[in-house]
Design an enzyme around this catalytic site. Structure first.
Site: not given
Ligand code: FAD
Length: 387
Positions: A108, A215, A295
């Site tokens: 990741r 892997y 998310d």
């Molecule tokens: P996030 O990655 O949560 O990023 C949000 C960012 O916003 C963070 O950097 C945080 O610090 C920042 N932030 C939050 N609040 C504030 C604020 N107030 N001010 C400024 N910054 C802020 N997905 C796949 O596609 N394939 C997989 O194999 C997969 N495996 C997973 C396994 C597990 C166990 C889990 C729990 C999830 C998995 N996922 C997978 C899902 C994936 O991890 C998430 O859907 C993805 O990381 C979401 O990305 P995002 O950018 O929306 O949010």
């Protein structure tokens, strides 16, 4: 080039960084505000299904992911104790020919680093935590916890499952603890001794728990696994990415699994424990000049490995909508983005929660066959029927 407008992106996760690259390329000035003072290297793997790889192609990173990641020979599904194969979706060249992109597994943090490297450092502001937003017809004011303010033309909130912007838009509501946790770890393949993993991404299906292993490097020198299992409803951590788990307790809860699983659990030196959180689909993702992404608007169970894939697809569709509309049409572009993304993300969110995907053959084409870069765009209110 004259900027088409200034867009503030909250959150430098996978979704926010993807959006930043695409919108810059579309001629927008982009500033990303991330609360973390530095990027931590979270020990976790991630699968990028063929649909995610097509989104990464649109971002310009598919070649890099192919270079660093592991391309499994198949997506293998086995019964937890007998090891009987319930379904095997061919991977490698077969999957690539079928869906127009490979299925990849990687670290990741390597994926995050590749996305971050595509955003110029001056556009990435670390250590900036958003506290609130206000908007009027002219733009959006961002308020930060240090008291500073920034004015931008529009905002994309990619601030994750605890999104402050979601709360501002729809009211305070904590995500639901599903009563389940994921244990996860990354460790050197050498610790497995001569009995290595096979070249598949394997999911071992038990009655109320499962374990996925693969892997995460092209060299096959690092192994990742992630579980899902019931947990006492009172268990929660405020920041679950860094909570340690008890390896002994983990081994115990998988003690009736196949010897191949127990071998991997016996070799792993340490584990982390993650609360699995969920939200029901939101009534809306956009409000005026503010749009949620990833998310922040559709957190989902990780059982289809599609959460980040949906965030990447969101970024590609959002960039396409904004590319056509320009900043003057931004509110309409955001509504169009929502109209095109919400049905698919909601369908995946609910199927993922069922935890049935891939256990038996079939049902993969609509997930992996989708290409956000070329999918026809609907107008709001005219949802196209899925064939
Ligand atoms: P996030 O990655 O949560 O990023 C949000 C960012 O916003 C963070 O950097 C945080 O610090 C920042 N932030 C939050 N609040 C504030 C604020 N107030 N001010 C400024 N910054 C802020 N997905 C796949 O596609 N394939 C997989 O194999 C997969 N495996 C997973 C396994 C597990 C166990 C889990 C729990 C999830 C998995 N996922 C997978 C899902 C994936 O991890 C998430 O859907 C993805 O990381 C979401 O990305 P995002 O950018 O929306 O949010």
């Amino acid at each position: 080039m004259q900027s088409r407008g200034h867009i503030g992106i909250i959150g430098a996760g996978l979704g926010g960084l993807a959006a930043a690259t695409l919108l810059r390329r579309g001629g927008y000035r982009v500033t990303v505000f991330e609360q973390a003072p530095a990027f931590a290297r979270v020990g976790a793997g991630i699968q990028m299904g063929a649909n995610a790889m097509k989104a990464l192609r649109a971002i310009g990173l598919d070649a890099e992911v192919r270079r660093i990641g592991f391309r499994p020979d198949s997506l293998l599904n086995r019964d937890h104790d007998t090891g009987a194969i319930t379904n095997e979706l061919p991977g490698g060249d077969v999957l690539e020919a079928r869906y127009g992109a490979p299925h990849m597994c990687l670290h990741r943090a390597d994926l995050h680093a590749a996305l971050a490297a595509a955003v110029p450092a001056e556009d990435l502001h670390l250590g900036r935590k958003l506290a609130g937003i206000d908007q009027d017809a002219a733009g959006v004011t961002l308020r930060f916890t240090d008291g500073a303010r920034e004015k931008v033309d529009a905002v994309i909130a990619a601030d994750g499952v605890h999104s402050v912007v979601r709360e501002r838009m729809l009211g305070k509501e904590a995500p639901r603890f599903t009563g389940r946790v994921a244990y996860r770890t990354v460790f050197p393949a050498a610790l497995l001794g001569p009995q290595r993993l096979n070249n598949s991404r394997t999911k071992w299906w038990g009655q109320d728990r499962h374990l996925v292993m693969y892997y995460i490097t092209a060299a096959r020198d690092e192994v990742y696994f992630v579980t899902s299992q019931p947990e006492d409803p009172s268990w929660m951590t405020p920041e679950s990415w860094s909570a340690r788990g008890d390896v002994g307790a983990l081994r115990e809860s998988f003690s009736n699994f196949h010897p191949e699983v127990r071998h991997v659990l016996a070799a792993c030196p340490q584990v982390w424990k993650w609360a699995l959180l969920a939200r029901d689909p939101l009534p809306r993702w956009v409000e005026g000049r503010v749009a949620l992404l990833g998310d922040a608007c559709h957190p989902m169970s990780p059982y289809m490995a599609q959460g980040a894939a949906m965030a990447l697809e969101d970024a590609v569709i959002l960039a396409r909508c904004l590319g056509e509309a320009g900043i003057d049409g931004i509110e309409a572009a955001f509504r169009r983005y929502e109209a095109n993304r919400k049905p698919r993300a909601t369908d995946i969110q609910s199927l993922s929660a069922e935890n049935t995907f891939l256990r038996r053959p079939g049902g993969t084409d609509w997930v992996y066959g989708y290409d956000a870069a070329t999918a026809p765009l609907d107008e709001p209110g005219t949802r196209r029927q899925v064939a």
